[in-house]
Write an enzyme that holds these catalytic residues in place. Structure first.
Site, PDB file in Angstrom:
ATOM      1  N   ASP A  92     -10.460  -4.477  -0.128  1.00 46.06           N
ATOM      2  CA  ASP A  92      -9.742  -3.796   0.940  1.00 46.06           C
ATOM      3  C   ASP A  92      -9.547  -4.828   2.048  1.00 46.06           C
ATOM      4  OD1 ASP A  92      -8.513  -1.782   2.354  1.00 46.06           O
ATOM      5  OD2 ASP A  92     -10.182  -0.382   2.224  1.00 46.06           O
TER       6      ASP A  92
ATOM      7  N   ASP B 144       0.866  -1.177   0.000  1.00 45.89           N
ATOM      8  CA  ASP B 144       0.000   0.000   0.000  1.00 45.89           C
ATOM      9  C   ASP B 144       0.903   1.228   0.000  1.00 45.89           C
ATOM     10  OD1 ASP B 144      -2.184   1.626   0.131  1.00 45.89           O
ATOM     11  OD2 ASP B 144      -2.941   0.860   2.032  1.00 45.89           O
TER      12      ASP B 144
ATOM     13  N   HIS C  11     -12.360   1.375   8.595  1.00 42.49           N
ATOM     14  CA  HIS C  11     -11.576   0.551   9.498  1.00 42.49           C
ATOM     15  C   HIS C  11     -12.366   0.263  10.776  1.00 42.49           C
ATOM     16  CE1 HIS C  11      -8.325   2.251   7.000  1.00 42.49           C
ATOM     17  NE2 HIS C  11      -7.678   1.148   7.285  1.00 42.49           N
TER      18      HIS C  11
END
Length: 494
Positions: A258, A73, A186
């Protein structure tokens, strides 16, 4: 398709996983799993010491599986893994969008691609193609090229061209667009309330550009978009992943999730069930390992995929298609020509960061009249940013002006003492998204009431300029910090 053997199912299930791991070299379990058919791995800041060590690590991975996909990432802005310990030498997306020179964006992405390729990384979870149209967004912010769809689209396309031109696969994220929300996936499930017409006019514009540019991969977002699917978040939605992205938009590359362990998904569906649902919805690769970087998790997910095929919950044809797309990306990565890293890369990044600076007081003069006193207001960092990533002005200013002093504050406590200590020195107030933090706004206002002569440096998303002299860097990278530090002390550069 004829029913596959258990071994074949296991290899296909392994092929679609991209787990993380702990350590600076591959653990024994990972080497074994690669030899058994694991398709890829993802590197985090915890796996990085320096470039030489990363090159040794990826060579060890390839010794087990020559075409393994090695992902990272690396947005090369505030979100960096390769430079997590030092800060990125590049301006981030928001700074590039502010400069608005697509040729520069392509050039910088090309240098990033060269850098990654030189250490054996083949797949970058970048660029961020989100339109940051909610200024309170806690997870996108300066990671986006801006709040205007067309601006984001042209820089997304340029970034992809540069990165892939250097032989590293790009990944546009977070589909169908994570900018218009104030919730961090998240932690919880964001909700995008826009109707389909608005999505077409805003969120989907950069992704259409990415597909036209030939992006190798798209990353799904863990968010609900009722206008597209009232029942499932995007990562788990057949309507969004297959009918929209594959069918309507015509994307034929790899779809990667993700981090599947993020609470927006795993908190409701569990890791194993979410993995199966994502594959059934159209995802081809499962990213996992932020908080679950161990063999037990990787084995559990492989076994859950195999069990889902045997039970009929996941069609074998869908798993085979996903594994084939992973293999196709791996083959592209092996065949793509690589270009040597440019030794001038860091200077190119710094030059771009200088171009991004915006000063609201055109008559302001520098250098400052003496060594500065710096007050840095420390917010809670975006969870996508590695916690060890340095930011701010104290370090670069101290390098250029060794008598620099200052304080770092995470609340208004300690502000009176810091302001008292600043008397007799030029004062520099360093903030990051104060519009999102009431305490920071209050502290900034209180500081300017006492020291209206202070220079305010905004290293996040600029909102309303504060103070007589306001400098926006459009990001908190090491390059941004160095660029503004040079300006403040009158450093001359070639």
């Amino acid at each position: 398709m004829d029913a596959s053997t258990g071994v074949d199912l296991g290899r296909m299930a392994d092929a679609v996983l991209q787990p993380g791991f702990v350590g600076k070299e591959p653990p024994t379990w990972l080497r074994r799993r690669l030899a058994e058919g694991l398709g890829g791995v993802v590197l985090f800041a915890r796996n990085v010491v320096d470039r030489d060590q990363v090159a040794e690590l990826t060579a060890a991975l390839r010794a087990e599986k020559p075409d393994v996909i090695v992902a990272i990432d690396e947005e090369a802005g505030d979100v960096t893994r390769i430079d997590a310990h030092t800060g990125s030498p590049w301006p981030g997306n928001l700074a590039l969008g502010a400069i608005d020179d697509p040729a520069l964006t392509r050039e910088i992405a090309g240098h990033i691609g060269r850098d990654l390729a030189a250490v054996g990384i083949t797949f970058d979870y970048a660029p961020d193609a989100d339109v940051n149209n909610d200024p309170n967004n806690p997870v996108i912010g300066s990671r986006a090229f801006g709040a205007e769809p067309e601006r984001v689209a042209r820089h997304t396309a340029a970034w992809i061209a540069g990165l892939q031109g250097a032989g590293v696969a790009a990944c546009a994220k977070h589909f169908p667009g994570h900018g218009n929300t104030s919730v961090d996936s998240h932690l919880d499930v964001p909700l995008i309330k826009a109707g389909r017409a608005d999505l077409d006019a805003v969120e989907l514009v950069p992704f259409r550009a990415a597909i036209t540019a030939g992006v190798q991969a798209v990353m799904s977002a863990h968010m609900r978009v009722p206008a597209l699917d009232p029942d499932f978040p995007a990562t788990l939605s057949y309507k969004i992943m297959t009918e929209l992205l594959r069918g309507e938009l015509g994307f034929d590359g790899l779809i990667v999730t993700d981090g599947i362990e993020m609470r927006a998904i795993s908190g409701r569906y569990g890791l194993a069930h979410a993995t199966v649902l994502a594959l059934a919805a159209g995802a081809d690769a499962i990213c996992v390992g932020g908080d679950h970087a161990d063999e037990e998790t990787a084995v559990m997910l492989r076994d859950a995929i195999v069990a889902a095929v045997r039970s009929g919950e996941l069609p074998e044809e869908r798993l085979a298609d996903a594994a084939a797309r992973v293999a196709r990306l791996a083959a592209w990565s092996v065949a793509a020509p690589k270009i040597a890293r440019d030794p001038r890369a860091n200077e190119i990044g710094l030059s771009a960061a200088r171009r991004a600076l915006r000063i609201t007081a055109p008559d302001a003069t520098f250098p400052l009249a003496g060594a500065p006193y710096v007050i840095e207001f420390q917010p809670q960092l975006n969870m996508a940013i590695a916690p060890e990533t340095p930011w701010g002005l104290m370090a670069p200013l101290s390098e250029l002006a060794p008598a620099t002093s200052g304080a770092t504050l995470a609340s208004e406590e300690g502000l009176p003492a810091a302001l008292h200590a600043s008397v007799g020195s030029p004062l520099v107030l360093v903030v990051r998204d104060p519009h999102r933090y009431p305490w920071m706004t209050d502290a900034l206002n209180a500081s300017l009431a006492v020291r209206p002569d202070a220079v305010v440096v905004e290293m996040g998303v600029p909102a309303d300029p504060r103070g007589e002299v306001h400098i926006a860097t459009f990001g908190a990278t090491a390059a941004a910090g160095r660029a503004v530090a040079e300006l403040l002390v009158g450093h001359r550069f070639a």
